[in-house]
Design an enzyme around this catalytic site. Structure first.
Site, mmCIF file in Angstrom:
data_model
loop_
_atom_site.group_PDB
_atom_site.id
_atom_site.type_symbol
_atom_site.label_atom_id
_atom_site.label_comp_id
_atom_site.label_asym_id
_atom_site.label_seq_id
_atom_site.Cartn_x
_atom_site.Cartn_y
_atom_site.Cartn_z
ATOM 1 N N ILE A 1 -76.791 -48.515 -17.179
ATOM 2 C CA ILE A 1 -77.965 -47.655 -17.256
ATOM 3 C C ILE A 1 -78.638 -47.676 -15.887
ATOM 4 O O ILE A 1 -78.446 -48.619 -15.104
ATOM 5 C CB ILE A 1 -78.957 -48.075 -18.368
ATOM 6 C CG1 ILE A 1 -79.447 -49.514 -18.171
ATOM 7 C CG2 ILE A 1 -78.330 -47.910 -19.732
ATOM 8 C CD1 ILE A 1 -80.489 -49.925 -19.198
ATOM 9 N N ASP A 2 -79.410 -46.636 -15.587
ATOM 10 C CA ASP A 2 -80.031 -46.526 -14.275
ATOM 11 C C ASP A 2 -80.955 -47.708 -13.995
ATOM 12 O O ASP A 2 -81.525 -48.306 -14.920
ATOM 13 C CB ASP A 2 -80.843 -45.232 -14.178
ATOM 14 C CG ASP A 2 -79.969 -43.986 -14.249
ATOM 15 O OD1 ASP A 2 -78.756 -44.109 -13.993
ATOM 16 O OD2 ASP A 2 -80.502 -42.909 -14.560
ATOM 17 N N ARG A 3 -81.127 -47.993 -12.721
ATOM 18 C CA ARG A 3 -81.966 -49.114 -12.299
ATOM 19 C C ARG A 3 -83.390 -49.011 -12.849
ATOM 20 O O ARG A 3 -83.968 -49.992 -13.310
ATOM 21 C CB ARG A 3 -82.001 -49.180 -10.764
ATOM 22 C CG ARG A 3 -82.883 -50.290 -10.213
ATOM 23 C CD ARG A 3 -82.861 -50.290 -8.696
ATOM 24 N NE ARG A 3 -83.711 -51.332 -8.154
ATOM 25 C CZ ARG A 3 -83.895 -51.555 -6.860
ATOM 26 N NH1 ARG A 3 -83.267 -50.794 -5.968
ATOM 27 N NH2 ARG A 3 -84.683 -52.530 -6.443
ATOM 28 N N THR B 1 -84.396 -47.301 -15.432
ATOM 29 C CA THR B 1 -84.427 -47.184 -16.887
ATOM 30 C C THR B 1 -84.450 -48.580 -17.496
ATOM 31 O O THR B 1 -83.722 -49.460 -17.068
ATOM 32 C CB THR B 1 -83.191 -46.424 -17.404
ATOM 33 O OG1 THR B 1 -83.144 -45.135 -16.792
ATOM 34 C CG2 THR B 1 -83.225 -46.268 -18.912
ATOM 35 N N ARG C 1 -82.285 -37.191 -17.733
ATOM 36 C CA ARG C 1 -83.286 -36.781 -16.746
ATOM 37 C C ARG C 1 -83.058 -35.343 -16.274
ATOM 38 O O ARG C 1 -84.001 -34.553 -16.160
ATOM 39 C CB ARG C 1 -83.259 -37.755 -15.559
ATOM 40 C CG ARG C 1 -83.610 -39.177 -15.960
ATOM 41 C CD ARG C 1 -83.136 -40.217 -14.948
ATOM 42 N NE ARG C 1 -83.766 -40.061 -13.648
ATOM 43 C CZ ARG C 1 -83.470 -40.813 -12.596
ATOM 44 N NH1 ARG C 1 -82.550 -41.772 -12.702
ATOM 45 N NH2 ARG C 1 -84.098 -40.614 -11.447
#
Length: 316
Positions: free
Chosen positions: A144-146, A148, A243
Protein backbone atom coordinates in the site's frame (compact mmCIF):
# COMPACT_ATOMS: atom_id res chain seq x y z
CA UNK A 1 38.18 1.16 12.98
CA UNK A 2 37.65 -2.28 14.51
CA UNK A 3 35.85 -5.02 12.62
CA UNK A 4 33.63 -7.92 13.53
CA UNK A 5 33.42 -11.11 11.51
CA UNK A 6 30.40 -13.35 11.15
CA UNK A 7 30.75 -17.12 11.30
CA UNK A 8 30.39 -19.44 8.32
CA UNK A 9 26.97 -21.11 8.30
CA UNK A 10 25.37 -24.02 6.49
CA UNK A 11 21.61 -23.70 6.09
CA UNK A 12 19.25 -26.49 4.99
CA UNK A 13 16.46 -25.30 2.69
CA UNK A 14 12.96 -26.61 3.40
CA UNK A 15 9.68 -26.32 1.49
CA UNK A 16 8.82 -22.94 2.98
CA UNK A 17 12.01 -21.33 1.68
CA UNK A 18 12.06 -23.20 -1.64
CA UNK A 19 11.42 -20.94 -4.64
CA UNK A 20 13.13 -17.88 -3.15
CA UNK A 21 16.02 -16.29 -5.04
CA UNK A 22 19.40 -16.75 -3.37
CA UNK A 23 20.09 -12.99 -3.31
CA UNK A 24 16.81 -12.27 -1.53
CA UNK A 25 17.42 -15.18 0.84
CA UNK A 26 20.84 -13.77 1.77
CA UNK A 27 19.45 -10.29 2.29
CA UNK A 28 17.03 -11.78 4.78
CA UNK A 29 19.73 -13.83 6.51
CA UNK A 30 22.32 -11.03 6.59
CA UNK A 31 20.11 -8.15 7.72
CA UNK A 32 22.93 -5.72 8.62
CA UNK A 33 25.05 -6.45 5.56
CA UNK A 34 24.97 -3.90 2.70
CA UNK A 35 23.33 -5.18 -0.47
CA UNK A 36 26.50 -4.43 -2.46
CA UNK A 37 28.50 -6.75 -0.20
CA UNK A 38 25.98 -9.56 -0.64
CA UNK A 39 26.28 -9.37 -4.43
CA UNK A 40 30.07 -9.18 -4.11
CA UNK A 41 30.32 -12.49 -2.21
CA UNK A 42 27.92 -14.04 -4.73
CA UNK A 43 30.08 -12.90 -7.68
CA UNK A 44 33.25 -14.16 -6.00
CA UNK A 45 31.71 -17.59 -5.47
CA UNK A 46 31.95 -17.45 -1.68
CA UNK A 47 28.30 -18.44 -1.41
CA UNK A 48 27.80 -22.06 -2.38
CA UNK A 49 24.69 -24.17 -2.88
CA UNK A 50 25.36 -27.90 -2.65
CA UNK A 51 29.09 -26.99 -2.82
CA UNK A 52 28.63 -25.27 -6.19
CA UNK A 53 28.81 -21.63 -7.26
CA UNK A 54 25.49 -20.07 -8.20
CA UNK A 55 24.18 -16.86 -9.77
CA UNK A 56 22.13 -14.23 -7.87
CA UNK A 57 18.95 -15.24 -9.69
CA UNK A 58 19.24 -18.92 -8.66
CA UNK A 59 16.01 -20.11 -7.03
CA UNK A 60 16.47 -22.31 -3.99
CA UNK A 61 15.02 -25.80 -3.92
CA UNK A 62 13.96 -27.98 -1.01
CA UNK A 63 16.92 -30.06 0.11
CA UNK A 64 19.56 -27.50 -0.95
CA UNK A 65 22.37 -26.75 1.49
CA UNK A 66 23.53 -23.12 1.40
CA UNK A 67 26.98 -22.10 2.59
CA UNK A 68 26.83 -18.55 3.95
CA UNK A 69 30.43 -17.30 4.13
CA UNK A 70 31.96 -15.30 7.00
CA UNK A 71 31.66 -11.57 6.34
CA UNK A 72 33.68 -8.75 7.88
CA UNK A 73 31.68 -5.78 9.11
CA UNK A 74 32.78 -2.51 10.74
CA UNK A 75 31.99 -2.70 14.44
CA UNK A 76 29.29 -0.28 15.50
CA UNK A 77 30.16 2.58 17.80
CA UNK A 78 28.32 1.66 20.99
CA UNK A 79 28.68 5.23 22.28
CA UNK A 80 26.81 6.72 19.34
CA UNK A 81 23.41 8.14 20.14
CA UNK A 82 20.63 5.67 19.28
CA UNK A 83 18.74 6.48 16.11
CA UNK A 84 15.28 7.96 16.54
CA UNK A 85 14.16 5.44 13.93
CA UNK A 86 14.58 2.71 16.54
CA UNK A 87 11.64 4.24 18.41
CA UNK A 88 9.56 4.14 15.23
CA UNK A 89 10.46 0.49 14.71
CA UNK A 90 9.52 -0.40 18.29
CA UNK A 91 6.24 1.51 17.95
CA UNK A 92 5.18 -0.77 15.10
CA UNK A 93 4.94 -3.67 17.56
CA UNK A 94 1.75 -2.03 18.85
CA UNK A 95 0.38 -1.81 15.29
CA UNK A 96 0.14 -5.59 14.87
CA UNK A 97 -3.54 -6.54 14.79
CA UNK A 98 -3.16 -10.27 14.06
CA UNK A 99 -0.36 -12.83 14.14
CA UNK A 100 0.00 -16.61 14.00
CA UNK A 101 2.58 -19.07 12.65
CA UNK A 102 1.69 -18.29 9.03
CA UNK A 103 0.68 -14.65 8.90
CA UNK A 104 1.27 -11.23 10.44
CA UNK A 105 -1.14 -8.34 9.85
CA UNK A 106 -0.08 -4.77 10.48
CA UNK A 107 -2.15 -1.61 10.82
CA UNK A 108 0.50 0.45 9.03
CA UNK A 109 0.77 4.10 10.04
CA UNK A 110 0.62 6.82 7.41
CA UNK A 111 4.12 7.99 6.46
CA UNK A 112 5.72 4.55 6.85
CA UNK A 113 6.79 2.95 3.56
CA UNK A 114 6.17 -0.76 3.15
CA UNK A 115 9.88 -1.31 2.40
CA UNK A 116 13.13 0.67 2.49
CA UNK A 117 14.94 2.15 -0.48
CA UNK A 118 15.00 5.46 -2.35
CA UNK A 119 16.65 7.19 0.59
CA UNK A 120 14.57 5.40 3.26
CA UNK A 121 16.61 3.39 5.75
CA UNK A 122 13.73 1.15 6.72
CA UNK A 123 10.15 0.31 5.89
CA UNK A 124 7.46 -1.82 7.49
CA UNK A 125 8.96 -5.11 6.33
CA UNK A 126 12.47 -4.25 7.59
CA UNK A 127 10.96 -3.15 10.90
CA UNK A 128 9.09 -6.44 11.28
CA UNK A 129 12.27 -8.40 10.54
CA UNK A 130 14.04 -6.40 13.25
CA UNK A 131 11.21 -7.08 15.69
CA UNK A 132 11.13 -10.78 14.76
CA UNK A 133 14.86 -11.64 14.47
CA UNK A 134 14.22 -15.38 14.82
CA UNK A 135 11.70 -15.49 11.98
CA UNK A 136 13.19 -17.45 9.08
CA UNK A 137 10.81 -15.92 6.55
CA UNK A 138 8.97 -12.60 6.44
CA UNK A 139 7.78 -11.19 3.11
CA UNK A 140 5.19 -8.66 1.98
CA UNK A 141 2.08 -10.22 0.47
CA UNK A 142 1.00 -6.92 -1.15
CA UNK A 143 1.77 -3.20 -0.92
CA UNK A 144 0.00 0.00 0.00
CA UNK A 145 1.18 3.56 -0.59
CA UNK A 146 3.49 5.17 1.95
CA UNK A 147 0.96 7.84 2.95
CA UNK A 148 -1.93 5.36 3.11
CA UNK A 149 -2.59 3.83 6.52
CA UNK A 150 -4.16 0.50 7.34
CA UNK A 151 -4.01 -3.21 6.73
CA UNK A 152 -0.81 -4.76 5.39
CA UNK A 153 -0.38 -8.54 5.11
CA UNK A 154 3.02 -10.13 5.78
CA UNK A 155 3.60 -13.86 5.20
CA UNK A 156 5.68 -15.83 7.71
CA UNK A 157 6.03 -18.88 5.46
CA UNK A 158 6.66 -19.16 1.73
CA UNK A 159 3.65 -21.48 1.41
CA UNK A 160 1.50 -18.74 2.99
CA UNK A 161 2.93 -16.15 0.60
CA UNK A 162 2.08 -18.29 -2.44
CA UNK A 163 -1.42 -19.02 -1.14
CA UNK A 164 -2.25 -15.38 -0.37
CA UNK A 165 -0.76 -13.95 -3.55
CA UNK A 166 -2.79 -16.46 -5.56
CA UNK A 167 -5.93 -15.07 -3.90
CA UNK A 168 -4.91 -11.54 -4.91
CA UNK A 169 -4.30 -12.68 -8.52
CA UNK A 170 -7.66 -14.43 -8.64
CA UNK A 171 -9.33 -11.29 -7.18
CA UNK A 172 -10.94 -13.22 -4.32
CA UNK A 173 -9.50 -10.85 -1.70
CA UNK A 174 -11.79 -7.97 -0.76
CA UNK A 175 -10.24 -4.75 0.51
CA UNK A 176 -12.29 -1.82 1.73
CA UNK A 177 -10.74 1.62 2.22
CA UNK A 178 -12.11 4.73 3.88
CA UNK A 179 -11.44 7.90 1.89
CA UNK A 180 -12.46 11.50 2.45
CA UNK A 181 -13.20 13.15 -0.88
CA UNK A 182 -13.97 16.73 -1.88
CA UNK A 183 -17.57 17.73 -2.48
CA UNK A 184 -20.71 15.62 -2.71
CA UNK A 185 -20.04 12.17 -4.15
CA UNK A 186 -23.12 11.13 -6.19
CA UNK A 187 -24.80 8.20 -4.45
CA UNK A 188 -25.64 6.58 -7.80
CA UNK A 189 -21.94 6.53 -8.84
CA UNK A 190 -21.05 3.13 -7.43
CA UNK A 191 -18.38 2.03 -9.90
CA UNK A 192 -15.50 3.64 -11.82
CA UNK A 193 -13.87 1.62 -14.61
CA UNK A 194 -11.55 4.19 -16.22
CA UNK A 195 -8.31 2.58 -17.56
CA UNK A 196 -5.10 3.75 -15.86
CA UNK A 197 -1.70 4.43 -17.39
CA UNK A 198 1.41 4.91 -15.23
CA UNK A 199 4.25 7.21 -16.27
CA UNK A 200 7.35 5.12 -15.50
CA UNK A 201 9.53 8.24 -15.18
CA UNK A 202 7.65 10.07 -12.41
CA UNK A 203 5.14 7.35 -11.35
CA UNK A 204 2.20 9.69 -11.99
CA UNK A 205 -0.91 7.75 -13.00
CA UNK A 206 -3.52 9.14 -15.38
CA UNK A 207 -6.76 7.95 -16.91
CA UNK A 208 -5.84 6.96 -20.46
CA UNK A 209 -7.52 4.77 -23.07
CA UNK A 210 -4.15 3.03 -23.57
CA UNK A 211 -3.93 2.16 -19.88
CA UNK A 212 -4.71 -1.06 -18.02
CA UNK A 213 -8.32 -2.00 -17.23
CA UNK A 214 -9.14 -0.79 -13.72
CA UNK A 215 -12.20 -0.94 -11.49
CA UNK A 216 -13.03 0.65 -8.14
CA UNK A 217 -16.38 0.38 -6.38
CA UNK A 218 -17.53 3.29 -4.25
CA UNK A 219 -20.16 3.58 -1.53
CA UNK A 220 -21.15 6.75 0.31
CA UNK A 221 -20.77 6.30 4.06
CA UNK A 222 -21.37 9.83 5.30
CA UNK A 223 -22.00 13.22 3.67
CA UNK A 224 -20.78 16.54 5.03
CA UNK A 225 -21.20 20.16 3.97
CA UNK A 226 -18.22 20.15 1.60
CA UNK A 227 -16.89 16.58 1.73
CA UNK A 228 -17.94 12.93 1.60
CA UNK A 229 -16.63 9.90 3.44
CA UNK A 230 -16.69 7.00 0.99
CA UNK A 231 -15.83 3.33 1.12
CA UNK A 232 -13.61 2.49 -1.86
CA UNK A 233 -13.14 -1.16 -2.82
CA UNK A 234 -10.57 -1.74 -5.59
CA UNK A 235 -11.31 -4.78 -7.78
CA UNK A 236 -8.02 -4.39 -9.62
CA UNK A 237 -4.78 -3.36 -7.93
CA UNK A 238 -3.29 -0.54 -10.01
CA UNK A 239 -0.88 2.02 -8.59
CA UNK A 240 -2.74 4.95 -6.94
CA UNK A 241 -5.99 3.49 -8.29
CA UNK A 242 -8.44 4.86 -5.70
CA UNK A 243 -6.78 8.27 -5.70
CA UNK A 244 -6.84 8.65 -9.49
CA UNK A 245 -10.36 7.29 -9.94
CA UNK A 246 -11.63 9.73 -7.30
CA UNK A 247 -9.82 12.63 -9.00
CA UNK A 248 -11.21 11.55 -12.38
CA UNK A 249 -14.73 11.82 -10.94
CA UNK A 250 -14.00 15.36 -9.75
CA UNK A 251 -13.74 14.38 -6.08
CA UNK A 252 -10.04 14.20 -5.14
CA UNK A 253 -8.93 12.86 -1.77
CA UNK A 254 -8.01 15.14 1.11
CA UNK A 255 -4.27 15.85 1.38
CA UNK A 256 -3.35 13.95 -1.78
CA UNK A 257 -0.04 15.55 -2.77
CA UNK A 258 -0.23 14.15 -6.33
CA UNK A 259 -3.86 14.22 -7.34
CA UNK A 260 -5.50 16.46 -4.76
CA UNK A 261 -6.85 20.01 -4.60
CA UNK A 262 -5.04 22.56 -2.35
CA UNK A 263 -8.36 24.29 -1.61
CA UNK A 264 -9.74 21.08 -0.08
CA UNK A 265 -6.54 20.58 1.91
CA UNK A 266 -6.83 24.09 3.34
CA UNK A 267 -10.47 23.45 4.27
CA UNK A 268 -9.79 20.14 6.06
CA UNK A 269 -6.74 21.57 7.83
CA UNK A 270 -9.11 23.54 10.03
CA UNK A 271 -10.30 20.16 11.37
CA UNK A 272 -6.76 19.06 12.24
CA UNK A 273 -6.11 17.03 9.10
CA UNK A 274 -2.57 17.10 7.68
CA UNK A 275 -2.20 13.69 5.99
CA UNK A 276 -3.73 11.73 3.13
CA UNK A 277 -7.18 10.57 4.17
CA UNK A 278 -7.00 7.04 2.79
CA UNK A 279 -7.16 4.11 5.18
CA UNK A 280 -7.21 0.38 4.40
CA UNK A 281 -9.89 -0.49 6.93
CA UNK A 282 -11.05 -4.05 6.16
CA UNK A 283 -9.74 -7.11 4.36
CA UNK A 284 -11.44 -10.45 3.67
CA UNK A 285 -9.44 -13.51 2.55
CA UNK A 286 -8.96 -17.21 3.22
CA UNK A 287 -6.40 -18.23 5.83
CA UNK A 288 -3.39 -19.77 4.02
CA UNK A 289 -3.25 -22.81 6.31
CA UNK A 290 -6.76 -23.33 7.72
CA UNK A 291 -8.47 -22.27 4.45
CA UNK A 292 -11.12 -20.56 6.57
CA UNK A 293 -12.60 -17.19 5.66
CA UNK A 294 -11.08 -14.33 7.66
CA UNK A 295 -12.21 -10.71 8.02
CA UNK A 296 -9.87 -8.26 9.74
CA UNK A 297 -10.53 -4.64 10.63
CA UNK A 298 -8.01 -1.88 11.34
CA UNK A 299 -9.16 1.18 13.31
CA UNK A 300 -8.42 4.64 11.97
CA UNK A 301 -5.92 6.75 13.86
CA UNK A 302 -7.40 9.40 16.21
CA UNK A 303 -6.44 12.24 13.85
CA UNK A 304 -8.80 10.93 11.17
CA UNK A 305 -11.59 10.34 13.67
CA UNK A 306 -11.22 13.88 15.03
CA UNK A 307 -11.37 15.32 11.51
CA UNK A 308 -14.66 13.47 10.91
CA UNK A 309 -16.05 14.75 14.21
CA UNK A 310 -15.17 18.31 13.16
CA UNK A 311 -16.86 17.85 9.80
CA UNK A 312 -19.99 16.52 11.50
CA UNK A 313 -20.12 19.51 13.82
CA UNK A 314 -19.72 21.86 10.83
CA UNK A 315 -22.51 20.10 8.93
CA UNK A 316 -24.98 19.97 11.82
Amino acid sequence: MTEQKTQVRFIDIDDDIAGQRIDNFLRNQLKNVPKSMIYRVLRKGEVRVNKKRIKPEYKLQAGDVVRVPPIRLPERDEKAAPSTKLDKVAALEHCIIYEDDHLLVLNKPSGTAVHGGSGLQFGAIEAMRALRPKARFLELVHRIDRDTSGILLIAKKRSALRHLQAQFREKTVRKDYYALVMGKWPTKQRKVTAPLLKNEVNSIVRVNSKGKPSETRFKVLESFAEATLVQASPVTGRTHQIRVHAQYMGHPLAWDDRYGDPRFDAYTKSFGLDRLFLHAATICFRHPNKDESMTLNAPMEPKLERALEGLRAKTA
